[in-house]
Motif scaffolding. Structure first.
Motif, PDB file in Angstrom:
ATOM      1  N   GLY A 274       9.366 -17.439  32.236  1.00  0.00           N
ATOM      2  CA  GLY A 274       8.739 -16.261  31.642  1.00  0.00           C
ATOM      3  C   GLY A 274       8.934 -15.041  32.519  1.00  0.00           C
ATOM      4  O   GLY A 274       8.855 -15.133  33.748  1.00  0.00           O
TER       5      GLY A 274
ATOM      6  N   ARG B 268      14.312 -12.249  26.601  1.00  0.00           N
ATOM      7  CA  ARG B 268      13.446 -13.332  27.075  1.00  0.00           C
ATOM      8  C   ARG B 268      13.773 -14.650  26.384  1.00  0.00           C
ATOM      9  O   ARG B 268      14.378 -14.668  25.307  1.00  0.00           O
ATOM     10  N   ARG B 269      13.338 -15.752  26.981  1.00  0.00           N
ATOM     11  CA  ARG B 269      13.474 -17.037  26.308  1.00  0.00           C
ATOM     12  C   ARG B 269      12.540 -17.067  25.100  1.00  0.00           C
ATOM     13  O   ARG B 269      11.373 -16.673  25.180  1.00  0.00           O
TER      14      ARG B 269
ATOM     15  N   PHE C 278       7.437 -14.526  27.520  1.00  0.00           N
ATOM     16  CA  PHE C 278       8.399 -15.102  26.580  1.00  0.00           C
ATOM     17  C   PHE C 278       8.442 -14.264  25.304  1.00  0.00           C
ATOM     18  O   PHE C 278       7.753 -13.251  25.194  1.00  0.00           O
TER      19      PHE C 278
ATOM     20  N   GLU D 108      17.558 -23.285  25.665  1.00  0.00           N
ATOM     21  CA  GLU D 108      17.243 -22.000  26.282  1.00  0.00           C
ATOM     22  C   GLU D 108      17.964 -20.916  25.487  1.00  0.00           C
ATOM     23  O   GLU D 108      19.166 -20.700  25.676  1.00  0.00           O
TER      24      GLU D 108
END
Length: 207
Positions: free
Chosen positions: A135, A144-145, A169, A193
């Protein structure tokens, strides 16, 4: 926000720390009682408090359930009524035993057993170690993921999406609880991912 966490495994501990660091009041519980969690709560810091499952559910304006799916019948359904409940669980038959879901997604099945709860499926596609480390609130959402989330309750989903952003996230809307089948173990998004655009393409390809 007051957040209760049912389950003190890897995901529960990671979310407790992250959400407490983000400024929320967090209570955590397990099946063995609060006295077994006091050392953990102290290590997590930020005012995290140990509770029984019933008291954690009662405490939280929002409740996160991270118990193994095979123990779904032990959830404090009375205390969860009317609450937003984030379901992070995954069904593994080799661990949980054979459970007849009746063709439903795991989360839709769970929602039937906690009537009145506003169930949102989220945090089930990411490893605890990645939750702890990947994060980044300094990144724009697009970098971001992604964390997929699914719910039959749009307002509850929006609240959960905000929490996902607060811990670094990017939330990705994956439709209703039945659509959460596309984020269960064995699906292309599980453990992947991906940024939000990539996640939407993967999830869309599964529809």
């Amino acid at each position: 926000m007051k957040i209760g966490i049912l389950g003190a495994g890897h995901i529960g501990k990671a979310l407790a720390r992250l959400l407490a660091e983000a400024g929320h009041e967090v209570g955590i519980s397990n099946s063995r009682g609060p006295e077994t969690l006091r050392d953990l709560a102290e290590r997590l810091g930020h005012g995290v408090t140990a509770y029984s499952n019933e008291d954690a559910a009662r405490f939280g304006d929002l409740v996160i359930e991270t118990v193994p799916f095979g123990h779904y019948a032990d959830l404090p359904s009375v205390q969860l009524k009317g609450k937003i409940v984030i379901d992070t669980a995954n069904y593994y038959p080799e661990r949980d035993g054979q459970i007849d879901l009746g063709g439903l997604s795991e989360s839709a099945f769970l929602a039937r057993h906690i009537p009145g709860a506003r169930v949102v499926k989220a945090f089930n596609t990411i490893q605890a170690a990645h939750l702890e480390s990947q994060g980044d609130t300094n990144k724009p959402l697009s970098q971001r993921r992604a964390i997929p989330m699914a719910s039959d309750d749009a307002e509850a989903k929006a609240v959960v999406g905000q929490l996902i952003e607060e811990i670094g996230f990017a939330p990705v809307d994956n439709g209703d609880l039945e659509q959460s089948k596309s984020q269960q173990p064995g699906t292309p998004i599980y453990g992947r991912e991906a940024n939000p655009e990539e996640a939407r393409q993967v999830l869309g390809g599964q529809s």
